[in-house]
Write an enzyme that holds these catalytic residues in place. Structure first.
Site, PDB file in Angstrom:
ATOM      1  N   TYR A   1      49.645  36.816  36.605  1.00 53.85           N
ATOM      2  CA  TYR A   1      49.729  38.197  36.145  1.00 53.85           C
ATOM      3  C   TYR A   1      50.873  38.939  36.826  1.00 53.85           C
ATOM      4  CZ  TYR A   1      46.475  38.829  40.170  1.00 53.85           C
ATOM      5  OH  TYR A   1      45.865  38.795  41.395  1.00 53.85           O
TER       6      TYR A   1
ATOM      7  N   HIS B   1      37.305  44.833  38.724  1.00 56.25           N
ATOM      8  CA  HIS B   1      38.145  45.700  39.540  1.00 56.25           C
ATOM      9  C   HIS B   1      39.086  46.486  38.633  1.00 56.25           C
ATOM     10  CE1 HIS B   1      37.929  42.245  42.762  1.00 56.25           C
ATOM     11  NE2 HIS B   1      36.738  42.764  42.495  1.00 56.25           N
TER      12      HIS B   1
END
Length: 494
Positions: free
Chosen positions: A137, A73
């Protein structure tokens, strides 16, 4: 659990994909476990030179079994990925429109001692190598269903990518959506965030437009006060700020003497302080990089050379308004302030005026035989072409790329032409000589003598306006010598 390499030095590793940066992290361990600084702004943004993003969301992905595989992605935000426990094999693919590395693949294993900075538009995929693997993240934009519609995908099994998955995809756990993603040849590349240039009709604005056009840069929009008045709070509702990753503010009020009048003071503060403050606020709130152009007038001119760390000490209303704008812009986490002096570009300026006066002095039918020019103010010219090139360089437009792939560290930079400092009279003589060979028609006078008969208010000027260029040169940008630029300007623009 993978073997973690403890006490590595903090360092960055180039991946061959612009902006995609592996970060080797120091991990401190003993019999109790380990500790690491997962993100440390001063060391990583200041020391390693990673982009200083405005992280707004912290996500954690937990993978139950080895072989759990996610991606590929490409998302509309920057992210910083680090493993909390276990290890992952990562694969990254550049899917950015216009990128010289489009389609390039990079792979490596991430564990708690190795993280990676992933720029917007670079596809990322992660395969858990151990049961119970978790990675975290940071991202610089909030997730939303609307933003998810802008993702770009590529198929994990595309033979053109030739990714050597440690756990074959036939044995891995994949989502049905990931199995159906297009091959690289059918991918719709991710367009960059756009850049808004304010004050586009001024000397610098026209130079930025010309430089962007010559380089074929993508996604630049232009506006001036007639379509967007940055000093009007109500005007901000009419701009879709979600489109923009950068604002280059070329707008300013530069009538130095008129700023000393009651009317001019209001206009100077609106354009030079209120406008930049409002821009800084919206850019800070939305994680937009703000570029702002300042002036040597923020200093009192008592030092012969001014560096970026000199305390502000403006003498005039104009200088005070510019200093206020600098302070406002400096509150935006991602900003560049470029200080200039004696700007020359496409418009009315000192060089054009001197060229006209040289013509008059050279005309036997004109009564003008000499021109008085100030000789006790010293500095360098700044050509707007140089300034535009420096702005694009700092933003990361390098090596012919239409995308900003290698930005310089944010902060304040002095930027003028290079070469030996000179007085206004020295520059005037050179213009006269280049134009008609009549430099002797320039008569040097002091600032006090020049303005002795002035009818209106006169703003105090810095005596010394020379700016230190060492910091901008350290980024790899070399300003042109002002005497060379002057010759070129007079040949091509006059």
């Amino acid at each position: 659990m993978s073997d973690i390499q403890y006490e590595k030095p903090l360092e960055s590793v180039d991946t061959g994909i612009p902006g995609l940066t592996v970060v080797e992290l120091p991990v401190h361990g003993d019999s109790r476990g380990w500790f690491k600084e997962n993100w440390q702004r001063e060391k990583m943004a200041g020391g390693l030179g990673l982009p200083d993003r405005r992280w707004v969301q912290n996500n954690i992905s937990y993978n139950l079994k080895a072989g759990a595989t996610r991606g590929i992605h490409a998302e509309p935000w920057d992210k910083f990925v680090s493993v909390a426990t276990g290890s992952v094999f990562g694969a990254w693919v550049d899917l950015r429109a216009g990128s010289p590395a489009f389609g390039k693949v990079y792979t490596c294993v991430l564990d708690p001692s190795r993280a990676i900075y992933v720029p917007r538009g670079v596809g990322n995929s992660y395969q858990a190598l151990e049961d119970g693997t978790a990675y975290t993240y940071l991202v610089d934009a909030h997730w939303s269903a609307e933003l998810k519609k802008t993702y770009t995908f590529v198929n994990l099994a595309d033979p053109d990518l030739a990714i050597d998955w440690p756990i074959p995809l036939g044995e891995a756990e994949l989502s049905e959506a990931d199995k159906r993603h297009p091959l690289l040849r059918d991918v719709a590349p991710m367009e960059p965030k756009r850049t808004l240039v304010t004050g586009c009709n001024g000397q610098l604005g026209r130079a930025v437009r010309a430089a962007a056009g010559e380089r074929g840069l993508m996604g630049f929009d232009y506006c001036d006060i007639d379509t967007f008045d940055m000093s009007d709070p109500a005007a901000y509702a009419g701009v879709d700020w979600s489109l923009y990753g950068t604002v280059i503010n070329c707008g300013a009020y530069t009538a130095v003497d008129r700023a000393e009048t009651p009317e001019g003071r209001v206009l100077a503060w609106k354009a030079n302080a209120t406008g930049p403050a409002l821009l800084s606020k919206v850019c800070a709130e939305r994680g937009i990089t703000l570029v702002h152009v300042s002036s040597d007038y923020v200093f009192d001119g008592t030092r012969e050379v001014h560096d970026e760390d000199e305390p502000l000490s403006p003498l005039s209303v104009y200088g005070q308004s510019k200093a206020a704008g600098d302070l406002a812009v400096s509150t935006c986490p991602s900003h560049y302030i470029l200080r200039s002096s004696w700007v020359i570009g496409d418009g009315n300026n000192f060089v054009r005026t001197m060229a006209r006066l040289s013509d008059r002095c050279a005309d036997p039918g004109d009564a003008l035989s000499e021109v008085t020019v100030v000789d006790d103010q010293v500095g360098r010219l700044t050509f707007t072409g140089d300034m535009a090139d420096a702005i694009l360089h700092l933003l990361g437009y390098r090596d012919g790329s239409p995308l900003p792939l290698a930005p310089a560290p944010c902060g304040t930079y002095d930027l003028t032409s290079s070469g030996d400092p000179a007085s206004w009279a020295d520059i005037a003589r050179r213009v006269f000589d280049l134009r008609n060979g009549n430099g002797s028609a320039v008569k040097p006078v002091t600032t006090d003598e020049y303005y002795a008969s002035a009818e209106g208010p006169v703003a105090p000027r810095p005596r010394w306006s020379t700016l230190d260029l060492a910091k901008v040169e350290e980024t790899g940008f070399t300003p042109q010598v002002w005497t060379d630029s002057l010759e070129h300007y007079m040949e091509s623009a006059l």
